[in-house]
Design a protein around this motif. Structure first.
Motif, PDB file in Angstrom:
ATOM      1  N   PRO A   1       0.798  -1.247   0.018  1.00 21.70           N
ATOM      2  CA  PRO A   1       0.019  -0.008   0.015  1.00 21.70           C
ATOM      3  C   PRO A   1       0.861   1.238   0.052  1.00 21.70           C
ATOM      4  CG  PRO A   1      -0.093  -1.244   2.210  1.00 21.70           C
ATOM      5  CD  PRO A   1       0.472  -2.112   1.277  1.00 21.70           C
TER       6      PRO A   1
ATOM      7  N   GLU B   1       2.455   1.685  -3.584  1.00 21.16           N
ATOM      8  CA  GLU B   1       1.361   2.116  -4.540  1.00 21.16           C
ATOM      9  C   GLU B   1       0.992   3.702  -4.190  1.00 21.16           C
ATOM     10  OE1 GLU B   1       0.798   0.435  -6.907  1.00 21.16           O
ATOM     11  OE2 GLU B   1       1.239  -1.668  -6.620  1.00 21.16           O
ATOM     12  N   THR B   2       0.984   3.985  -2.858  1.00 27.97           N
ATOM     13  CA  THR B   2       0.513   5.360  -2.632  1.00 27.97           C
ATOM     14  C   THR B   2       1.378   6.372  -3.206  1.00 27.97           C
ATOM     15  OG1 THR B   2      -0.658   4.827  -0.715  1.00 27.97           O
ATOM     16  CG2 THR B   2      -0.182   7.067  -0.886  1.00 27.97           C
TER      17      THR B   2
ATOM     18  N   SER C   1       1.003   6.642  -6.981  1.00 33.41           N
ATOM     19  CA  SER C   1      -0.278   7.121  -7.356  1.00 33.41           C
ATOM     20  C   SER C   1       0.392   8.748  -7.373  1.00 33.41           C
ATOM     21  CB  SER C   1      -1.260   6.897  -6.621  1.00 33.41           C
ATOM     22  OG  SER C   1      -1.039   7.483  -5.091  1.00 33.41           O
TER      23      SER C   1
ATOM     24  N   LEU D   1      -1.784  -1.623   5.277  1.00 29.25           N
ATOM     25  CA  LEU D   1      -1.627  -0.232   5.707  1.00 29.25           C
ATOM     26  C   LEU D   1      -1.524   0.083   7.223  1.00 29.25           C
ATOM     27  CD1 LEU D   1      -1.694   2.479   4.318  1.00 29.25           C
ATOM     28  CD2 LEU D   1      -4.214   2.470   4.512  1.00 29.25           C
TER      29      LEU D   1
ATOM     30  N   MET E   1      -0.749  10.654   3.894  1.00 29.49           N
ATOM     31  CA  MET E   1      -0.270   9.284   3.107  1.00 29.49           C
ATOM     32  C   MET E   1      -1.654   8.530   3.195  1.00 29.49           C
ATOM     33  SD  MET E   1       2.337   9.074   1.554  1.00 29.49           S
ATOM     34  CE  MET E   1       2.810   7.224   1.884  1.00 29.49           C
ATOM     35  N   ARG E   2      -2.352   8.595   4.542  1.00 30.83           N
ATOM     36  CA  ARG E   2      -3.503   7.540   4.547  1.00 30.83           C
ATOM     37  C   ARG E   2      -4.369   8.231   3.578  1.00 30.83           C
ATOM     38  NH1 ARG E   2      -6.158   4.515   8.388  1.00 30.83           N
ATOM     39  NH2 ARG E   2      -4.637   4.786   9.986  1.00 30.83           N
TER      40      ARG E   2
ATOM     41  N   GLN F   1      -4.472   9.896   0.886  1.00 32.70           N
ATOM     42  CA  GLN F   1      -3.898   9.732  -0.388  1.00 32.70           C
ATOM     43  C   GLN F   1      -4.021   8.196  -0.784  1.00 32.70           C
ATOM     44  OE1 GLN F   1      -3.204  11.726  -2.953  1.00 32.70           O
ATOM     45  NE2 GLN F   1      -2.347  10.274  -4.527  1.00 32.70           N
ATOM     46  N   TYR F   2      -3.909   7.360   0.210  1.00 37.76           N
ATOM     47  CA  TYR F   2      -4.225   6.057  -0.088  1.00 37.76           C
ATOM     48  C   TYR F   2      -5.827   5.662  -0.331  1.00 37.76           C
ATOM     49  CZ  TYR F   2      -5.132   1.026   0.603  1.00 37.76           C
ATOM     50  OH  TYR F   2      -5.774  -0.276   0.362  1.00 37.76           O
TER      51      TYR F   2
ATOM     52  N   VAL G   1      -5.668   5.142  -4.130  1.00 32.88           N
ATOM     53  CA  VAL G   1      -5.414   3.802  -4.393  1.00 32.88           C
ATOM     54  C   VAL G   1      -6.413   3.083  -4.039  1.00 32.88           C
ATOM     55  CG1 VAL G   1      -3.706   2.166  -3.528  1.00 32.88           C
ATOM     56  CG2 VAL G   1      -3.039   4.451  -4.026  1.00 32.88           C
TER      57      VAL G   1
ATOM     58  N   TRP H   1      -7.905  -0.941  -5.499  1.00 29.05           N
ATOM     59  CA  TRP H   1      -7.024  -1.963  -4.869  1.00 29.05           C
ATOM     60  C   TRP H   1      -7.436  -3.416  -5.406  1.00 29.05           C
ATOM     61  CZ3 TRP H   1      -2.669  -1.710  -2.537  1.00 29.05           C
ATOM     62  CH2 TRP H   1      -2.454  -2.411  -1.631  1.00 29.05           C
TER      63      TRP H   1
END
Length: 334
Positions: free
Chosen positions: A22, A25-26, A29, A83, A134-135, A137-138, A142, A146
Motif C-alpha cells: 500500500p 502504491e500510494t 499514485s 496499511l 499518506m493515509r 492519499q491511499y 489507491v 485495490w
C-alpha cells in the motif's frame, strides 16, 4: 543502470511479495500525477484522482516525490503487513532516518518548502500531518483500484511461480527480460540512475506494483532490506468488480462444467491441470476458458508452451457470492 550482485546464498533467498504494497502504491499514485503514463492504462486513475484527491494532501506529498528519488521512509518494510502497520511505522520513523533522507532529497530535489526542515528535524506534528496525508492519499487514490491491483499482482505471482517451479530461481530472474537481465551473478535493471547493490546474503524481495510504470524502483539506502519494485503487465480484463454481486449458484448461472473449471482454477492453473481436475479433455477446457475469459471472469497468460489461468476480481466475486474486495482489503491484504 542498477547492478544487483548476488551471492550463492542470495539465489535461494529470492522472494515475491504476496500482494501489492500500500505504501509503494500510494507513492506511485503521486508519481502518476507528475508522469501520468499511457492513458489507456492510467487514464481512469488520473481522472479519479483529479476529482477525489485533496489539494492539501498534494501540497504536502508532491514535494517529496519531485523526481526519480523519494525518501525511503515513505515505503517502510511494514507495508507488507498492510496499511495500518505501514502507517504506524511511518509515524515512528527515527529522527536519524528523517534527517538522512530529507538531506538526500534536498541535495537531489532542489528548493524545498519550509515545513521540510521541520520534518528533517523530526518534528512530531509535521510527521503526523505527513502520515495523515499518506493515509488520505491511499484512501482516495489507491483504495478504489485495490481489488484491480490485487488481481494484477495475483496473476503476476502465479505466472512467475510457475517459472520458478519449472526453471528454478535463475530461470525466474531470466524471465524478466527486457526489463531486467540476469548475467550471473549480477542482475542488471534498467533504472534512471547508475547504482550498485550488493545483497551479501540478505536475499531480494520482488514486489510487483500496479501503479508503477516502465522502470523498477529500489530503496536508496543499501543497508535497508533489499527490495525491487517493478511494474506488472496491465490487462484491461482485470477490471474492478460491480459493487453488488448477488449471491447465487454459479452452476445455475454458467453451467456445471464451466462452474467446475472456474472453481478449479484456485491460485492459478494451466489448461492441462484443469482438464485433469474437471475430468474433461484439454480441448473442452480451452473452449470453456475462452468463454470465461470473454466474460472477464478469468485472466489468461502464456508461460512457454503452456497457458496459465487466474481469477479476476469478478470471477472471485462470482465464486464467493459477494463483491471481490473483502471488508479489510482497503487496509491490507485481508
Amino acid at each position: 543502470m542498477l547492478r544487483i550482485h548476488f551471492t550463492p546464498e542470495d539465489i535461494g533467498r529470492v522472494r515475491m511479495a504476496d500482494g501489492p504494497d500500500p505504501m509503494w502504491e500510494t507513492v506511485f499514485s503521486l508519481i502518476r500525477l507528475r508522469r501520468p503514463g499511457p492513458a489507456p492504462i492510467f487514464g481512469r486513475v488520473r481522472r479519479h484522482a483529479a476529482q477525489a484527491v485533496r489539494r492539501s494532501d498534494l501540497d504536502l506529498l508532491l514535494p517529496l516525490v519531485p523526481g526519480p528519488y523519494f525518501p525511503d521512509f515513505l515505503t517502510p518494510a511494514e507495508g507488507a503487513l498492510g496499511l495500518p502497520s505501514a502507517l504506524e511505522a511511518l509515524l515512528s520513523t527515527p529522527k536519524s532516518r528523517l534527517r538522512d533522507d530529507m538531506t538526500e532529497l534536498a541535495r537531489l530535489g532542489g528548493p524545498a518548502p519550509p515545513w521540510m526542515r521541520s520534518l528533517a528535524e523530526g518534528d512530531p506534528r509535521t510527521l503526523e500531518r505527513l502520515t495523515a496525508a499518506m493515509r488520505s492519499q491511499y484512501e482516495t487514490a489507491v483504495a478504489p483500484f485495490w481489488a484491480e491491483a490485487r488481481a494484477h499482482v495475483a496473476a503476476e505471482r502465479a505466472r512467475r511461480a510457475r517459472i520458478l517451479l519449472d526453471r528454478g530461481c535463475e530461470g525466474l530472474l531470466q524471465s524478466y527480460v527486457p526489463m531486467m537481465r540476469w548475467k550471473p551473478p549480477i542482475l542488471e535493471v534498467d533504472v534512471q540512475v547508475d547504482r550498485t547493490l550488493r545483497l551479501d546474503g540478505r536475499g531480494l524481495l520482488l514486489v510487483p506494483s500496479y501503479f508503477s510504470w516502465r522502470t523498477p524502483d529500489v530503496l536508496r539506502d543499501p543497508s535497508l532490506p533489499p527490495v525491487l519494485v517493478y511494474p506488472v503487465e496491465h490487462d484491461p480484463t482485470l477490471g474492478t468488480t460491480p459493487s453488488g454481486a448477488p449471491r447465487m449458484s454459479v452452476a445455475a448461472l454458467i453451467g456445471q462444467t464451466r462452474s467446475s473449471v472456474l472453481e478449479s482454477i484456485g491460485d492459478g492453473s494451466t489448461t492441462s491441470e484443469l482438464a485433469r481436475r474437471v475430468g474433461v479433455s484439454a480441448a473442452s477446457v480451452s473452449q470453456h476458458t475462452t468463454v470465461l475469459r470473454e466474460a472477464r471472469l478469468i485472466h489468461t497468460s502464456r508461460i512457454g508452451r503452456a497457458v496459465l489461468h487466474t481469477l479476476t476480481p469478478l470471477g472471485a466475486a462470482l465464486l464467493d457470492g459477494a463483491p471481490g474486495r473483502a471488508p479489510d482489503d482497503r487496509f491490507g491484504y485481508g
